[in-house]
Write a protein that holds these residues in place. Sequence first.
Motif, PDB file in Angstrom:
ATOM      1  N   ASP A  17       0.814  -1.216   0.000  1.00  0.00           N
ATOM      2  CA  ASP A  17       0.000   0.000   0.000  1.00  0.00           C
ATOM      3  C   ASP A  17       0.850   1.269   0.000  1.00  0.00           C
ATOM      4  OD1 ASP A  17      -2.321  -1.461  -0.046  1.00  0.00           O
ATOM      5  OD2 ASP A  17      -2.674  -1.325   2.115  1.00  0.00           O
ATOM      6  N   PHE A  18       2.044   1.186   0.575  1.00  0.00           N
ATOM      7  CA  PHE A  18       2.937   2.346   0.663  1.00  0.00           C
ATOM      8  C   PHE A  18       4.331   1.970   0.140  1.00  0.00           C
ATOM      9  CE2 PHE A  18      -0.044   2.783   4.294  1.00  0.00           C
ATOM     10  CZ  PHE A  18      -0.658   3.976   3.929  1.00  0.00           C
ATOM     11  N   PRO A  19       4.452   1.601  -1.133  1.00  0.00           N
ATOM     12  CA  PRO A  19       5.754   1.127  -1.631  1.00  0.00           C
ATOM     13  C   PRO A  19       6.860   2.172  -1.527  1.00  0.00           C
ATOM     14  CG  PRO A  19       4.234   1.501  -3.448  1.00  0.00           C
ATOM     15  CD  PRO A  19       3.448   1.642  -2.174  1.00  0.00           C
ATOM     16  N   GLU A  20       6.499   3.436  -1.585  1.00  0.00           N
ATOM     17  CA  GLU A  20       7.503   4.498  -1.483  1.00  0.00           C
ATOM     18  C   GLU A  20       8.015   4.678  -0.053  1.00  0.00           C
ATOM     19  OE1 GLU A  20       3.509   6.489  -0.777  1.00  0.00           O
ATOM     20  OE2 GLU A  20       4.268   4.800  -1.924  1.00  0.00           O
ATOM     21  N   HIS A  21       7.362   4.038   0.907  1.00  0.00           N
ATOM     22  CA  HIS A  21       7.724   4.172   2.318  1.00  0.00           C
ATOM     23  C   HIS A  21       8.226   2.864   2.933  1.00  0.00           C
ATOM     24  CE1 HIS A  21       6.098   8.213   2.657  1.00  0.00           C
ATOM     25  NE2 HIS A  21       4.955   7.804   2.134  1.00  0.00           N
ATOM     26  N   THR A  22       8.573   1.897   2.123  1.00  0.00           N
ATOM     27  CA  THR A  22       8.948   0.580   2.640  1.00  0.00           C
ATOM     28  C   THR A  22      10.084   0.672   3.661  1.00  0.00           C
ATOM     29  OG1 THR A  22       8.249  -0.457   0.584  1.00  0.00           O
ATOM     30  CG2 THR A  22       9.662  -1.754   2.011  1.00  0.00           C
ATOM     31  N   ALA A  23      11.142   1.406   3.328  1.00  0.00           N
ATOM     32  CA  ALA A  23      12.270   1.539   4.259  1.00  0.00           C
ATOM     33  C   ALA A  23      11.844   2.281   5.515  1.00  0.00           C
ATOM     34  CB  ALA A  23      13.434   2.252   3.584  1.00  0.00           C
ATOM     35  N   ARG A  24      11.024   3.305   5.351  1.00  0.00           N
ATOM     36  CA  ARG A  24      10.556   4.096   6.500  1.00  0.00           C
ATOM     37  C   ARG A  24       9.691   3.233   7.424  1.00  0.00           C
ATOM     38  NH1 ARG A  24      12.428   7.165   9.720  1.00  0.00           N
ATOM     39  NH2 ARG A  24      11.041   8.592  10.730  1.00  0.00           N
ATOM     40  N   ILE A  25       8.846   2.401   6.856  1.00  0.00           N
ATOM     41  CA  ILE A  25       8.010   1.504   7.660  1.00  0.00           C
ATOM     42  C   ILE A  25       8.906   0.598   8.494  1.00  0.00           C
ATOM     43  CG2 ILE A  25       6.438  -0.488   7.532  1.00  0.00           C
ATOM     44  CD1 ILE A  25       5.184   0.930   5.047  1.00  0.00           C
ATOM     45  N   HIS A  26       9.918   0.044   7.867  1.00  0.00           N
ATOM     46  CA  HIS A  26      10.844  -0.829   8.588  1.00  0.00           C
ATOM     47  C   HIS A  26      11.544  -0.063   9.716  1.00  0.00           C
ATOM     48  CE1 HIS A  26      13.786  -3.921   9.398  1.00  0.00           C
ATOM     49  NE2 HIS A  26      14.736  -3.014   9.277  1.00  0.00           N
ATOM     50  N   ASP A  27      12.049   1.125   9.407  1.00  0.00           N
ATOM     51  CA  ASP A  27      12.739   1.937  10.418  1.00  0.00           C
ATOM     52  C   ASP A  27      11.820   2.292  11.584  1.00  0.00           C
ATOM     53  OD1 ASP A  27      15.013   1.842   8.853  1.00  0.00           O
ATOM     54  OD2 ASP A  27      14.770   3.880   8.064  1.00  0.00           O
ATOM     55  N   LEU A  28      10.611   2.710  11.277  1.00  0.00           N
ATOM     56  CA  LEU A  28       9.673   3.102  12.334  1.00  0.00           C
ATOM     57  C   LEU A  28       9.271   1.901  13.188  1.00  0.00           C
ATOM     58  CD1 LEU A  28       7.446   5.677  10.446  1.00  0.00           C
ATOM     59  CD2 LEU A  28       8.923   6.146  12.414  1.00  0.00           C
ATOM     60  N   ARG A  29       9.129   0.753  12.571  1.00  0.00           N
ATOM     61  CA  ARG A  29       8.811  -0.453  13.365  1.00  0.00           C
ATOM     62  C   ARG A  29       9.930  -0.760  14.348  1.00  0.00           C
ATOM     63  NH1 ARG A  29       5.150  -3.910  13.223  1.00  0.00           N
ATOM     64  NH2 ARG A  29       6.526  -5.666  13.670  1.00  0.00           N
ATOM     65  N   GLU A  30      11.154  -0.445  13.982  1.00  0.00           N
ATOM     66  CA  GLU A  30      12.306  -0.707  14.844  1.00  0.00           C
ATOM     67  C   GLU A  30      12.495   0.349  15.932  1.00  0.00           C
ATOM     68  OE1 GLU A  30      14.363  -3.462  14.658  1.00  0.00           O
ATOM     69  OE2 GLU A  30      12.882  -4.185  13.201  1.00  0.00           O
ATOM     70  N   THR A  31      12.063   1.580  15.675  1.00  0.00           N
ATOM     71  CA  THR A  31      12.390   2.681  16.582  1.00  0.00           C
ATOM     72  C   THR A  31      11.204   3.330  17.283  1.00  0.00           C
ATOM     73  OG1 THR A  31      12.285   4.304  14.768  1.00  0.00           O
ATOM     74  CG2 THR A  31      14.434   3.274  15.205  1.00  0.00           C
ATOM     75  N   ASP A  32       9.990   3.068  16.834  1.00  0.00           N
ATOM     76  CA  ASP A  32       8.814   3.756  17.379  1.00  0.00           C
ATOM     77  C   ASP A  32       7.799   2.717  17.853  1.00  0.00           C
ATOM     78  OD1 ASP A  32       6.227   5.009  17.550  1.00  0.00           O
ATOM     79  OD2 ASP A  32       6.968   6.658  16.319  1.00  0.00           O
ATOM     80  N   ALA A  33       7.661   2.590  19.165  1.00  0.00           N
ATOM     81  CA  ALA A  33       6.770   1.575  19.740  1.00  0.00           C
ATOM     82  C   ALA A  33       5.312   1.791  19.324  1.00  0.00           C
ATOM     83  CB  ALA A  33       6.889   1.568  21.261  1.00  0.00           C
ATOM     84  N   HIS A  34       4.886   3.050  19.253  1.00  0.00           N
ATOM     85  CA  HIS A  34       3.506   3.340  18.847  1.00  0.00           C
ATOM     86  C   HIS A  34       3.279   2.897  17.399  1.00  0.00           C
ATOM     87  CE1 HIS A  34      -0.385   5.241  18.514  1.00  0.00           C
ATOM     88  NE2 HIS A  34       0.043   5.949  17.489  1.00  0.00           N
ATOM     89  N   PHE A  35       4.207   3.207  16.516  1.00  0.00           N
ATOM     90  CA  PHE A  35       4.078   2.808  15.119  1.00  0.00           C
ATOM     91  C   PHE A  35       4.080   1.281  14.996  1.00  0.00           C
ATOM     92  CE2 PHE A  35       5.394   1.743  10.855  1.00  0.00           C
ATOM     93  CZ  PHE A  35       4.622   2.600  10.088  1.00  0.00           C
ATOM     94  N   ARG A  36       4.943   0.619  15.742  1.00  0.00           N
ATOM     95  CA  ARG A  36       4.994  -0.847  15.718  1.00  0.00           C
ATOM     96  C   ARG A  36       3.651  -1.424  16.164  1.00  0.00           C
ATOM     97  NH1 ARG A  36       9.465  -1.445  17.960  1.00  0.00           N
ATOM     98  NH2 ARG A  36       8.756  -1.429  20.109  1.00  0.00           N
ATOM     99  N   LYS A  37       3.079  -0.853  17.211  1.00  0.00           N
ATOM    100  CA  LYS A  37       1.776  -1.320  17.697  1.00  0.00           C
ATOM    101  C   LYS A  37       0.700  -1.120  16.621  1.00  0.00           C
ATOM    102  CE  LYS A  37      -1.535  -0.629  21.422  1.00  0.00           C
ATOM    103  NZ  LYS A  37      -1.889   0.144  22.606  1.00  0.00           N
ATOM    104  N   LEU A  38       0.732   0.039  15.963  1.00  0.00           N
ATOM    105  CA  LEU A  38      -0.233   0.304  14.890  1.00  0.00           C
ATOM    106  C   LEU A  38      -0.065  -0.678  13.730  1.00  0.00           C
ATOM    107  CD1 LEU A  38      -0.281   4.192  14.485  1.00  0.00           C
ATOM    108  CD2 LEU A  38      -2.175   2.729  15.191  1.00  0.00           C
ATOM    109  N   SER A  39       1.174  -0.895  13.324  1.00  0.00           N
ATOM    110  CA  SER A  39       1.393  -1.794  12.184  1.00  0.00           C
ATOM    111  C   SER A  39       1.015  -3.229  12.549  1.00  0.00           C
ATOM    112  CB  SER A  39       2.822  -1.699  11.659  1.00  0.00           C
ATOM    113  OG  SER A  39       3.749  -2.140  12.593  1.00  0.00           O
ATOM    114  N   ASP A  40       1.243  -3.632  13.790  1.00  0.00           N
ATOM    115  CA  ASP A  40       0.810  -4.962  14.231  1.00  0.00           C
ATOM    116  C   ASP A  40      -0.718  -5.061  14.237  1.00  0.00           C
ATOM    117  OD1 ASP A  40       3.446  -5.783  14.549  1.00  0.00           O
ATOM    118  OD2 ASP A  40       3.431  -5.567  16.733  1.00  0.00           O
ATOM    119  N   ALA A  41      -1.388  -4.014  14.706  1.00  0.00           N
ATOM    120  CA  ALA A  41      -2.850  -4.001  14.715  1.00  0.00           C
ATOM    121  C   ALA A  41      -3.395  -4.032  13.291  1.00  0.00           C
ATOM    122  CB  ALA A  41      -3.367  -2.774  15.460  1.00  0.00           C
TER     123      ALA A  41
END
Length: 83
Positions: A11-35
Amino acid sequence: MSHTPHELADDFPEHTARIHDLRETDAHFRKLSDAYHDANRAVHRAETNVEPIDSQYETELRKQRMRIKDEIATILNKTQAMG
């Protein structure tokens, strides 16, 4: 209606690296992506009749998935503007 899972990287191919980085560094983002992943899988399983559910519940899951996706998109756009 597509029976293909809506993965964040698709859905966000232009943000693939950013998604990975945020999952590693931002607990809220990781929780959202898991949900999002959980809701997405539940919708996909319902669409393919692997786990049939009530149509009203399926609609609620789709709405939940969209709300989470919107929040993720907002975070990705904000962090892109900052970086």
